[in-house]
Design an enzyme around this catalytic site. Structure first.
Site, PDB file in Angstrom:
ATOM      1  N   CYS A 383       0.852  -1.187   0.000  1.00 16.42           N
ATOM      2  CA  CYS A 383       0.000   0.000   0.000  1.00 16.42           C
ATOM      3  C   CYS A 383       0.887   1.235   0.000  1.00 16.42           C
ATOM      4  O   CYS A 383       1.969   1.219   0.590  1.00 16.42           O
ATOM      5  CB  CYS A 383      -0.893   0.045   1.242  1.00 16.42           C
ATOM      6  SG  CYS A 383      -2.338  -0.995   1.157  1.00 16.42           S
ATOM      7  N   GLU A 417       2.303  -3.760  -5.726  1.00 16.60           N
ATOM      8  CA  GLU A 417       1.243  -4.756  -5.770  1.00 16.60           C
ATOM      9  C   GLU A 417       0.052  -4.195  -6.533  1.00 16.60           C
ATOM     10  O   GLU A 417      -0.348  -3.055  -6.327  1.00 16.60           O
ATOM     11  CB  GLU A 417       0.842  -5.136  -4.339  1.00 16.60           C
ATOM     12  CG  GLU A 417      -0.107  -6.312  -4.257  1.00 16.60           C
ATOM     13  CD  GLU A 417      -0.335  -6.760  -2.819  1.00 16.60           C
ATOM     14  OE1 GLU A 417      -1.366  -6.357  -2.228  1.00 16.60           O
ATOM     15  OE2 GLU A 417       0.502  -7.490  -2.281  1.00 16.60           O
TER      16      GLU A 417
END
Length: 527
Positions: A383, A417
């Site tokens: 994140c 990601e």
């Protein structure tokens, strides 16, 4: 014309809103919830084809009741749990005309010469006149594509001087072999989306409102996960998580308006303002609770080790196992501004890198990124978030640059990601473009011969994964196919745009100020 009382959840109708130019518009919106306050009805609307952070409560005078689309009546078929659906279905959207993905690209400055069409995925039918640098990539015989047909008679070849960089080692794969799974718009046209590599499936444990939510259904606590992912499983979305539940957050000297749902305790969602301690991120019911907490909180910086400091900017490394309470509070705050990620109370598999800005009162959080301690997919970011008061000031690229500096120290290539948020994707595209162009423009000829570089060398220098290097070159529309070879051509527009962007990019990471020793987490039985 429908009555206000007939508008219910699931209805779609135009709703009045102000756009960025402060002009009125009537986009189509869906009613997600209806509430009555002192005899006044309020409607929570989601604007179709708009980001969820624009969702809001509106009054009936902003609804176009003449064009209400009533939800379709669905058959009462039981679900897998044996219960019917909990809310009416949304009206079926009108079919739209398919977009023409073969739109011509906007002409670059200078002339373009007709050339042979490239192989599938190259997306080029003309060869721009090289102005600064032309990079040639000779393909090995086993992977060389069939040469294109000869150009039409009368076509001319570019005659301007160019610098050639030959890569006999690494062929440029076709567009369908890269890992970016997003559509790359350029010059007003849409480019073809490329296939994403299949990722590792993980079980998703959604965050509840208390720490008991991490226990299994049989009463026994679940074992700590040895790996983790913060990608949200959107199949569990419901009417509750689609709506913002926090009205306002006070963090230090800033008041933040959340964009998305975050699973704070239910009793906090009715408060007009949620107060957070800006150093430990604990939440309180009122300003008095916060003031009482500050008399006892002795933190003036995030817990963990300070691994970078230059000027007023510092980075702290926080272990999700050693500082679990802070990590959980950080995830709760971040979820207010990240829609595509989910949360875990089990933060053990993650490291958190918090960027702060220092003044006489302490180290104030600016943004952060998290990463898995062990990642089999070479993820160097799980994140990443810059808090709204600090956005559009260069801190986002600074966070991204710092994540790749850590990858350089670790001797690895990394990638964020997927999926990325809309703002995250823009930041990463911009960083990748500037970093790769900086290398290409810095190439110099040696001994009178043209310089040489490979895709692998670019990846090793920058620690950007090879698939991201290739997708960035395709996004910039630099890859052309010419005389049986792949050519990268830098036009005047690209060079001038890059130089302007680098002049604005004042904040940079200084590797000399980084004090970081990577750990081998695979040799640790317990974090």
């Amino acid at each position: 014309m429908a009555e206000v009382g007939e508008v219910s959840e699931g209805c779609r109708l135009p709703v009045l809103r102000r756009n960025q130019d402060n002009e009125d518009e009537w986009p189509l919106a869906e009613i997600l919830s209806v509430k009555d306050i002192s005899g006044r009805k309020l409607f929570y609307v989601h604007y179709i084809d708009f980001n969820k952070r624009l969702d809001e409560w509106v009054t009936h005078d902003r609804l176009d009741l003449k064009r209400v689309q009533v939800p379709r009546k669905e058959a009462k078929t039981p679900t897998k749990n044996g219960l019917p659906g909990s809310r009416p279905g949304s009206p079926e959207r009108d079919p739209r005309k398919s977009l023409d993905l073969a739109l011509p690209a906007a002409p670059a400055s200078g002339k373009s010469l007709p050339g042979p069409p490239g192989p599938p995925g190259s997306g080029t039918g003309t060869v721009p006149v090289p102005v600064q640098i032309t990079l040639r990539f000779h393909l090995p015989k086993e992977s060389e594509a069939e040469p294109p047909p000869a150009p039409p008679p009368g076509s001319q070849r570019p005659t301007k001087r160019k610098v050639e960089v030959v890569s006999p080692a690494t062929p440029v794969p076709a567009a369908t072999e890269t890992s970016q799974a997003s559509v790359f718009p350029q010059n007003g046209s849409a480019r073809r989306a490329v296939a994403a590599q299949p990722g590792r499936k993980r079980k998703s444990a959604c965050l509840g409102t208390d720490e008991d939510s991490q226990d299994s259904s049989d009463g026994a606590p679940s074992a700590p996960r040895m790996t983790g992912s913060l990608v949200s499983d959107r199949s569990h979305d419901d009417i509750v998580t689609r709506m913002k539940n926090i009205e306002c957050i006070e963090l230090g000297r800033h008041r933040l308006k959340p964009w998305y749902f975050s699973p704070y305790p239910q009793e906090l969602t009715a408060l007009p303002v949620l107060y957070l301690c800006e150093f430990c991120l604990k939440y309180g019911h009122s300003l008095r609770c916060l003031q009482r907490h500050l008399t006892k909180c002795d933190l003036r910086h995030p817990p963990g080790n300070e691994i970078y400091r230059k000027g007023t900017i510092s980075f702290f490394e926080i272990d999700g196992r050693k500082n679990k309470s802070y990590s959980q509070n950080l995830c709760l705050l971040a979820k207010c501004f990240l829609d595509h990620k989910t949360l875990y109370y089990d933060t053990d598999p993650f490291l958190f890198y918090v960027m702060t800005e220092y003044d006489c009162k302490g180290f104030h959080i600016v943004g952060y990124f998290s990463k898995e301690k062990e990642s089999t997919e070479d993820y160097n970011v799980a994140c990443i978030l810059t808090l709204p008061p600090y956005q559009r000031r260069g801190y986002g690229k600074l966070l991204i640059e710092f994540s790749y500096e850590l990858s350089k120290v670790e001797g690895k290539t990394g990638t964020p990601e997927k999926p990325l948020s809309d703002l995250g994707l823009l930041s990463y595209r911009s960083y990748w473009s500037q970093t790769i162009l900086e290398i290409l423009m810095g190439l110099k000829a040696e001994g009178g011969e043209r310089p040489q570089i490979t895709i692998n060398e670019i990846s090793e220098i920058t620690s950007i994964k090879k698939e991201d290097v290739i997708s960035t070159l395709q996004y910039l529309n630099l890859i052309n196919y010419y005389k049986g070879q792949y050519i990268l051509t830098l036009s005047e527009d690209i060079v001038e745009g890059h130089e302007r962007a680098m002049l604005k990019r004042v904040l940079r990471i200084d590797a000399k100020c980084l004090h970081f020793t990577p750990k081998d987490w695979s040799k640790r039985g317990k974090w």
